[in-house]
Design a protein around this motif. Sequence first.
Motif, mmCIF file in Angstrom:
data_model
loop_
_atom_site.group_PDB
_atom_site.id
_atom_site.type_symbol
_atom_site.label_atom_id
_atom_site.label_comp_id
_atom_site.label_asym_id
_atom_site.label_seq_id
_atom_site.Cartn_x
_atom_site.Cartn_y
_atom_site.Cartn_z
ATOM 1 N N ASN A 21 44.524 43.957 52.815
ATOM 2 C CA ASN A 21 44.388 44.845 51.660
ATOM 3 C C ASN A 21 45.742 45.235 51.088
ATOM 4 O O ASN A 21 45.927 45.273 49.869
ATOM 5 N N GLN A 22 46.689 45.526 51.954
ATOM 6 C CA GLN A 22 48.017 45.916 51.499
ATOM 7 C C GLN A 22 48.711 44.749 50.781
ATOM 8 O O GLN A 22 49.323 44.944 49.731
ATOM 9 N N ILE A 23 48.604 43.558 51.327
ATOM 10 C CA ILE A 23 49.218 42.391 50.695
ATOM 11 C C ILE A 23 48.560 42.111 49.348
ATOM 12 O O ILE A 23 49.240 41.816 48.366
ATOM 13 N N ALA A 24 47.235 42.209 49.287
ATOM 14 C CA ALA A 24 46.520 41.965 48.029
ATOM 15 C C ALA A 24 46.919 42.987 46.966
ATOM 16 O O ALA A 24 47.118 42.629 45.797
ATOM 17 N N LYS A 25 47.049 44.235 47.355
ATOM 18 C CA LYS A 25 47.461 45.289 46.411
ATOM 19 C C LYS A 25 48.863 45.009 45.881
ATOM 20 O O LYS A 25 49.118 45.098 44.677
ATOM 21 N N ASN A 26 49.770 44.651 46.781
ATOM 22 C CA ASN A 26 51.139 44.336 46.366
ATOM 23 C C ASN A 26 51.178 43.109 45.458
ATOM 24 O O ASN A 26 51.933 43.068 44.488
ATOM 25 N N ALA A 27 50.355 42.108 45.760
ATOM 26 C CA ALA A 27 50.307 40.899 44.936
ATOM 27 C C ALA A 27 49.799 41.216 43.534
ATOM 28 O O ALA A 27 50.322 40.691 42.545
ATOM 29 N N ARG A 28 48.789 42.061 43.433
ATOM 30 C CA ARG A 28 48.292 42.463 42.107
ATOM 31 C C ARG A 28 49.369 43.196 41.325
ATOM 32 O O ARG A 28 49.533 42.978 40.118
ATOM 33 N N ASN A 29 50.111 44.068 41.997
ATOM 34 C CA ASN A 29 51.191 44.791 41.323
ATOM 35 C C ASN A 29 52.273 43.837 40.835
ATOM 36 O O ASN A 29 52.789 43.982 39.722
ATOM 37 N N ILE A 30 52.617 42.862 41.641
ATOM 38 C CA ILE A 30 53.626 41.870 41.259
ATOM 39 C C ILE A 30 53.155 41.082 40.036
ATOM 40 O O ILE A 30 53.910 40.883 39.081
ATOM 41 N N ALA A 31 51.901 40.643 40.061
ATOM 42 C CA ALA A 31 51.359 39.878 38.944
ATOM 43 C C ALA A 31 51.284 40.723 37.674
ATOM 44 O O ALA A 31 51.613 40.241 36.583
ATOM 45 N N ASP A 32 50.867 41.979 37.802
ATOM 46 C CA ASP A 32 50.774 42.865 36.640
ATOM 47 C C ASP A 32 52.141 43.135 36.021
ATOM 48 O O ASP A 32 52.300 43.122 34.801
ATOM 49 N N GLU A 33 53.144 43.382 36.866
ATOM 50 C CA GLU A 33 54.499 43.634 36.368
ATOM 51 C C GLU A 33 55.051 42.407 35.650
ATOM 52 O O GLU A 33 55.685 42.530 34.602
ATOM 53 N N ALA A 34 54.826 41.242 36.221
ATOM 54 C CA ALA A 34 55.310 40.006 35.594
ATOM 55 C C ALA A 34 54.627 39.778 34.252
ATOM 56 O O ALA A 34 55.273 39.354 33.289
ATOM 57 N N GLU A 35 53.346 40.069 34.179
ATOM 58 C CA GLU A 35 52.613 39.889 32.923
ATOM 59 C C GLU A 35 53.113 40.861 31.855
ATOM 60 O O GLU A 35 53.278 40.486 30.692
ATOM 61 N N GLN A 36 53.367 42.104 32.237
ATOM 62 C CA GLN A 36 53.862 43.099 31.286
ATOM 63 C C GLN A 36 55.243 42.733 30.757
ATOM 64 O O GLN A 36 55.550 42.967 29.585
ATOM 65 N N LYS A 37 56.077 42.169 31.618
ATOM 66 C CA LYS A 37 57.427 41.788 31.227
ATOM 67 C C LYS A 37 57.464 40.426 30.542
ATOM 68 O O LYS A 37 58.494 40.044 29.988
ATOM 69 N N GLY A 38 56.377 39.686 30.617
ATOM 70 C CA GLY A 38 56.333 38.355 30.028
ATOM 71 C C GLY A 38 57.049 37.315 30.856
ATOM 72 O O GLY A 38 57.451 36.272 30.340
ATOM 73 N N GLU A 39 57.205 37.570 32.131
ATOM 74 C CA GLU A 39 57.879 36.642 33.031
ATOM 75 C C GLU A 39 56.897 35.596 33.553
ATOM 76 O O GLU A 39 55.706 35.857 33.684
ATOM 77 N N ILE A 40 57.423 34.455 33.869
ATOM 78 C CA ILE A 40 56.625 33.393 34.478
ATOM 79 C C ILE A 40 56.981 33.349 35.961
ATOM 80 O O ILE A 40 58.146 33.193 36.320
ATOM 81 N N ILE A 41 55.962 33.475 36.796
ATOM 82 C CA ILE A 41 56.171 33.455 38.243
ATOM 83 C C ILE A 41 55.905 32.038 38.744
ATOM 84 O O ILE A 41 54.830 31.483 38.516
ATOM 85 N N ILE A 42 56.892 31.467 39.417
ATOM 86 C CA ILE A 42 56.749 30.116 39.950
ATOM 87 C C ILE A 42 55.930 30.149 41.237
ATOM 88 O O ILE A 42 55.035 29.346 41.439
ATOM 89 N N GLU A 43 56.249 31.106 42.120
ATOM 90 C CA GLU A 43 55.491 31.252 43.363
ATOM 91 C C GLU A 43 54.242 32.088 43.118
ATOM 92 O O GLU A 43 54.188 32.875 42.172
#
Length: 58
Positions: A21-43
């Motif tokens: 659950n903790q990893i999934a929550k952190n992953a969602r936060n990472i994805a949301d931040e990248a989307e807001q900034k318009g960044e492309i995540i390779i990993e």
Amino acid sequence: MLNPAIGKLIRSCDNRYKLVNQIAKNARNIADEAEQKGEIIIEKPVTIAINKMAEEIE
């Protein structure tokens, strides 16, 4: 770091369910931040979250 051992990660949580659950929550936060900034995540965000947690433990 490649594929951190589950034994190292489980030490930071009481059980595996909380760890997932903790990893999934952190992953969602990472994805949301990248989307807001318009960044492309390779990993994948889950991989990034697992590696960050493994680095914090060491």
